[in-house]
Write a protein that holds these residues in place. Structure first.
Motif, PDB file in Angstrom:
ATOM      1  N   ILE A 148     -11.985  -5.550  26.906  1.00  0.00           N
ATOM      2  CA  ILE A 148     -10.906  -5.002  26.059  1.00  0.00           C
ATOM      3  C   ILE A 148      -9.575  -5.665  26.380  1.00  0.00           C
ATOM      4  N   ILE A 149      -9.271  -5.823  27.674  1.00  0.00           N
ATOM      5  CA  ILE A 149      -8.005  -6.450  28.082  1.00  0.00           C
ATOM      6  C   ILE A 149      -7.937  -7.894  27.592  1.00  0.00           C
ATOM      7  N   LEU A 150      -9.035  -8.640  27.801  1.00  0.00           N
ATOM      8  CA  LEU A 150      -9.046 -10.045  27.372  1.00  0.00           C
ATOM      9  C   LEU A 150      -8.971 -10.153  25.852  1.00  0.00           C
ATOM     10  N   PHE A 151      -9.615  -9.251  25.137  1.00  0.00           N
ATOM     11  CA  PHE A 151      -9.571  -9.272  23.676  1.00  0.00           C
ATOM     12  C   PHE A 151      -8.151  -9.012  23.171  1.00  0.00           C
ATOM     13  N   LEU A 152      -7.472  -8.031  23.776  1.00  0.00           N
ATOM     14  CA  LEU A 152      -6.093  -7.726  23.382  1.00  0.00           C
ATOM     15  C   LEU A 152      -5.158  -8.879  23.721  1.00  0.00           C
ATOM     16  N   LEU A 153      -5.374  -9.502  24.875  1.00  0.00           N
ATOM     17  CA  LEU A 153      -4.561 -10.659  25.255  1.00  0.00           C
ATOM     18  C   LEU A 153      -4.763 -11.825  24.291  1.00  0.00           C
ATOM     19  N   PHE A 158      -2.808 -15.277  20.094  1.00  0.00           N
ATOM     20  CA  PHE A 158      -3.083 -15.862  18.778  1.00  0.00           C
ATOM     21  C   PHE A 158      -1.895 -15.667  17.836  1.00  0.00           C
ATOM     22  N   ILE A 159      -1.255 -14.507  17.930  1.00  0.00           N
ATOM     23  CA  ILE A 159      -0.104 -14.213  17.065  1.00  0.00           C
ATOM     24  C   ILE A 159       1.115 -15.047  17.462  1.00  0.00           C
ATOM     25  N   LYS A 160       1.353 -15.140  18.781  1.00  0.00           N
ATOM     26  CA  LYS A 160       2.575 -15.795  19.250  1.00  0.00           C
ATOM     27  C   LYS A 160       2.380 -17.275  19.574  1.00  0.00           C
ATOM     28  N   TYR A 161       1.264 -17.601  20.219  1.00  0.00           N
ATOM     29  CA  TYR A 161       1.050 -18.986  20.665  1.00  0.00           C
ATOM     30  C   TYR A 161      -0.361 -19.453  20.270  1.00  0.00           C
ATOM     31  N   ASP A 163      -1.568 -22.243  19.318  1.00  0.00           N
ATOM     32  CA  ASP A 163      -1.972 -23.571  19.777  1.00  0.00           C
ATOM     33  C   ASP A 163      -1.804 -23.740  21.282  1.00  0.00           C
ATOM     34  N   SER A 164      -1.492 -22.672  21.968  1.00  0.00           N
ATOM     35  CA  SER A 164      -1.230 -22.742  23.402  1.00  0.00           C
ATOM     36  C   SER A 164      -2.505 -22.988  24.192  1.00  0.00           C
ATOM     37  N   VAL A 165      -2.341 -23.715  25.292  1.00  0.00           N
ATOM     38  CA  VAL A 165      -3.467 -23.932  26.205  1.00  0.00           C
ATOM     39  C   VAL A 165      -3.922 -22.602  26.806  1.00  0.00           C
ATOM     40  N   TYR A 166      -2.941 -21.719  27.040  1.00  0.00           N
ATOM     41  CA  TYR A 166      -3.269 -20.416  27.615  1.00  0.00           C
ATOM     42  C   TYR A 166      -4.150 -19.591  26.676  1.00  0.00           C
ATOM     43  N   PHE A 167      -3.918 -19.725  25.366  1.00  0.00           N
ATOM     44  CA  PHE A 167      -4.734 -19.011  24.388  1.00  0.00           C
ATOM     45  C   PHE A 167      -6.179 -19.477  24.468  1.00  0.00           C
ATOM     46  N   HIS A 168      -6.385 -20.800  24.550  1.00  0.00           N
ATOM     47  CA  HIS A 168      -7.726 -21.352  24.669  1.00  0.00           C
ATOM     48  C   HIS A 168      -8.388 -20.930  25.985  1.00  0.00           C
TER      49      HIS A 168
END
Length: 269
Positions: A148-153, A158-161, A163-168
Motif C-alpha cells: 500500500i505504501i509503495l503503491f501510494l508513493l 507519477f503525478i509530480k515526477y 519521468d524521474s529515476v526515483y519513480f522508476h
C-alpha cells in the motif's frame, strides 16, 4: 484355588468395530477413538467431515443400553455442534480425538456434566480459531502495509515526477513486493498458525518474507542490467523488467525462515 474373575467382554457388535472393517452403514472404519464393552466411538471414511465420527451403543441388556443412550441424548446437541465446528479447526485430526474422548467421558459416568464439558470444548475451538485468524492477519500485514505504501508513493511520483529515476525505482520495488506478496498469500494457506506462542513472531516472519522478495528482485535486476540474463529487457522494455521482478518475488517461498527456525530451537531448549 481362587480363580480370578474375567472382565466382562464387549458385546459382539462392539467387538466387531475394527480398523479396516465395514460398519453397519456400509462405511469403512478408519479409526477407533474409544471402545468400551457397550459402546464404541469410531471414524469412518466419508466425504462429509461431519459424518466421519460415529457412535455405536449396544448394551448387555435393554436397561444398561438405555442408561448409556440417555447419557448420549443429554449431550447430543452439543456433540453435533462440536462436530459442526471441525472445518474451522487447523488440526482437524487432533480435534476429532478431543471430541471423541469428551463424548466417551460423558458416556462413562452419570456424574459428568456433559453439556459443560462440550461447552468448554466448543469455547476452546472458537478461541483457537480466532487466534489462528489473528495470527494469519499479523503474518500477512507486513506485505499489505508495504504494498500500500509503495503503491501510494508511485502514484505521488507519477503525478509530480513521471519521468524521474526515483519513480522508476519505486515501481521496481513495487514489482518485487507484488510478486512476494502474492507468493506469501498463496503459501499462507499451507502454514500452521498455531506453531508459535508469541504473535510477534508471525509479524517478524511475514516481514522477513517480504524483505527476501526485495533481495531476490534486487539480484535479478542487477543480473538484467549486467546482461547476464534477458538483456533485451534492460534495453527496451521497462515493463518487461517489472514483470521479471514480479516473478522473482515468488522466490521467497524457497528460502527457509530463519526466524521460524530460531523460535523452534528456543522452544526445544
Amino acid at each position: 484355588m481362587f480363580k480370578a474373575k474375567r472382565k466382562t467382554e464387549p458385546v459382539p457388535r462392539i467387538d466387531a468395530i475394527k480398523v479396516g472393517e465395514i460398519d453397519t452403514n456400509g462405511k469403512k472404519i478408519k479409526n477407533v477413538f474409544a471402545k468400551h464393552n457397550e459402546y464404541c466411538i469410531f471414524e469412518v471414511e466419508d466425504d462429509n467431515i461431519n459424518n466421519q465420527i460415529r457412535v455405536l451403543i449396544d448394551g448387555y441388556s435393554d436397561e444398561s443400553e438405555r442408561k448409556i443412550q440417555d447419557r448420549f441424548n443429554r449431550v447430543k446437541q452439543k456433540y453435533i455442534e462440536a462436530k459442526g465446528m471441525l472445518p474451522k479447526c487447523s488440526d482437524i485430526e487432533m480435534m476429532k480425538n478431543r471430541i471423541a474422548h469428551t463424548l466417551s467421558t460423558c458416556l462413562n459416568s452419570e456424574e459428568t456434566d456433559g453439556n459443560k464439558a462440550f461447552s468448554d470444548l466448543i469455547e476452546s475451538i472458537v478461541i483457537e480459531h480466532d487466534n489462528v485468524v489473528m495470527n494469519r492477519i499479523i503474518y500477512l500485514s507486513p506485505c499489505l502495509y508495504i504494498c500500500i505504501i509503495l503503491f501510494l508513493l508511485s502514484i505521488c511520483f507519477f503525478i509530480k515526477y513521471p519521468d524521474s529515476v526515483y519513480f522508476h525505482f519505486i515501481l521496481l520495488i513495487l514489482s518485487s513486493s507484488l510478486g512476494g506478496s502474492l507468493s506469501i498469500f498463496i503459501n499462507a494457506q499451507k502454514l500452521n498458525f498455531e506453531e508459535f506462542r508469541t504473535k510477534k513472531y508471525y509479524f517478524l516472519i511475514g516481514f522477513e518474507r517480504i524483505i527476501v522478495s526485495f533481495i531476490s528482485g534486487g539480484i535479478i535486476y542487477i543480473a538484467i542490467r549486467s546482461g547476464i540474463i534477458v538483456p533485451v529487457f534492460s534495453q527496451s522494455a521497462f515493463w518487461g523488467t517489472m514483470m521479471i521482478l514480479v516473478i522473482s518475488g515468488f522466490s521467497e517461498a524457497f528460502v527457509p525462515s530463519i526466524l521460524g527456525k530460531y523460535q523452534k530451537d528456543n522452544e526445544k531448549n
